[in-house]
Design an enzyme around this catalytic site. Structure first.
Site, PDB file in Angstrom:
ATOM      1  N   ASP A 223      46.098  80.412 -10.067  1.00  0.00           N
ATOM      2  CA  ASP A 223      45.502  80.138 -10.993  1.00  0.00           C
ATOM      3  C   ASP A 223      43.788  80.554  -9.935  1.00  0.00           C
ATOM      4  OD1 ASP A 223      43.873  78.692 -12.484  1.00  0.00           O
ATOM      5  OD2 ASP A 223      44.093  77.008 -12.929  1.00  0.00           O
TER       6      ASP A 223
ATOM      7  N   HIS B 171      42.358  79.908 -26.106  1.00  0.00           N
ATOM      8  CA  HIS B 171      41.613  79.837 -27.136  1.00  0.00           C
ATOM      9  C   HIS B 171      40.263  80.214 -26.602  1.00  0.00           C
ATOM     10  CE1 HIS B 171      41.670  75.306 -25.702  1.00  0.00           C
ATOM     11  NE2 HIS B 171      41.500  76.256 -25.041  1.00  0.00           N
TER      12      HIS B 171
END
Length: 343
Positions: free
Chosen positions: A201, A249
């Site tokens: 990340d 998404h």
């Protein structure tokens, strides 16, 4: 034969009043009502008002509203937490959900109040795309203070359901892409003693996540690697599995395909990819939680919630095989799309 019931506008009233219910919950969480009642046990209205520094009228209306929503139990003039609130709305508990409630209230709702702008411009309204290139900005205090806590609250229970729903037999090392907060890594490691995970990340997200891993006592099994999965040419490689939990998404179809291609290269032969999402029905007629989350993506990101068929098509085009879907029920996902890289 049952007589058909006449149509009434009550369902529309229930939809409209959804904002009232959610703001009631958000206010109660901000006041730490449920955390305080967990410590004290049931209290009278006057005692609750004294603890919350509220006058009698707002105290009564808030408490009555919470009781009507099943958040408080009333008994002989005293109010205490319902089982739901005691389990999920008390700060410090493992599956505390209040972070998500607060995050939506502080970060999402201002964008939702400009939904018509998002519909007309096809641009996010929860942040200004003219001022920065991405929602995930370490300089945004809401992002640091609320967003990642919100995502952890949404993810932690969902992660446990996912961990109980998929067979990870034979998986020894898993790459959790965009797994900041470590909810999935922690729950998966707790259920699979032989598993190690790597969270990939952004640097500031890794910094926020490190104390969470330390607190869970899993520093030996959960590694953090800083990076940007779009900016970097490739992901760390050689993994038995890649996990994308509530990641795709956020992005357009083109970006999703690029990321899936990087996942393919990161997997060892025979490795599997897991895409955990609130999946929209293939017919695109629901379910409501996935469809409304998709509309949230219009307000928040450049993506939307996709169908299992769409993911399956992209995975097949990337080279994955043995594509299947496992359905379950959880706040942050209703299923996982699984596929394998050929050996």
């Amino acid at each position: 034969m049952d007589t058909p019931q006449p149509l009434t506008p009550r369902p529309l009233m229930q939809i409209v009043s959804g904002l009232w219910a959610s703001k009631t919950l958000a206010a109660a969480c901000e006041l730490e009502l449920f955390t305080q009642l967990s410590a004290t046990g049931p209290l009278t209205l006057q005692a609750i008002g004294d603890r919350l520094a509220l006058r009698p009228r707002p105290t009564e209306t808030l408490v009555t509203a919470c009781a009507s929503l099943g958040l408080l139990d009333a008994d002989a003039g005293r109010y205490g937490n319902s089982a739901l609130s005691e389990e999920f709305l008390v700060k410090g508990k493992r599956y505390y959900f209040g972070g998500w409630v607060t995050g939506v209230d502080v970060h999402d709702y201002p964008g939702w109040m400009r939904l018509m702008d998002a519909l007309r411009t096809d641009r996010p309204t929860a942040w200004n795309p003219d001022e920065r290139s991405s929602l995930f900005d370490p300089g945004d205090p809401d992002m640091v203070d609320f967003f990642w806590q919100a995502m952890h609250s949404l993810s932690v229970f969902t992660a446990g359901v996912l961990a109980d729903s998929v067979d990870l037999g034979g998986v020894r090392n898993l790459l959790d892409i965009g797994g900041g907060g470590a909810a999935y890594a922690i729950e998966l490691c707790r259920r699979h003693p032989e598993l190690t995970t790597t969270i990939y990340d952004l640097p500031f997200v890794c910094d926020l996540t490190r104390p969470v891993i330390d607190k869970a006592g899993l520093t030996e099994r959960i590694e953090l690697i800083s990076g940007d999965f779009f900016a970097e040419p490739r992901l760390p490689g050689g993994y038995d599995a890649c996990l994308l939990s509530m990641i795709l998404h956020d992005w357009s179809e083109d970006d999703c395909r690029k990321l899936l291609a990087k996942c393919y290269r990161a997997l060892a032969p025979g490795g599997q990819i897991l895409i955990s999402e609130l999946l929209v029905n293939d017919a695109k007629d629901g379910p409501a939680d996935a469809a409304l989350m998709s509309l949230t993506m219009l307000v928040e990101t450049w993506g939307r919630n996709y169908t299992a068929a769409e993911y399956g098509s992209w995975l097949k085009d990337t080279g994955f095989t043995q594509i299947r879907v496992e359905h379950f029920e959880a706040p942050g996902a209703n299923g996982v799309v699984i596929a394998r890289k050929p050996t």
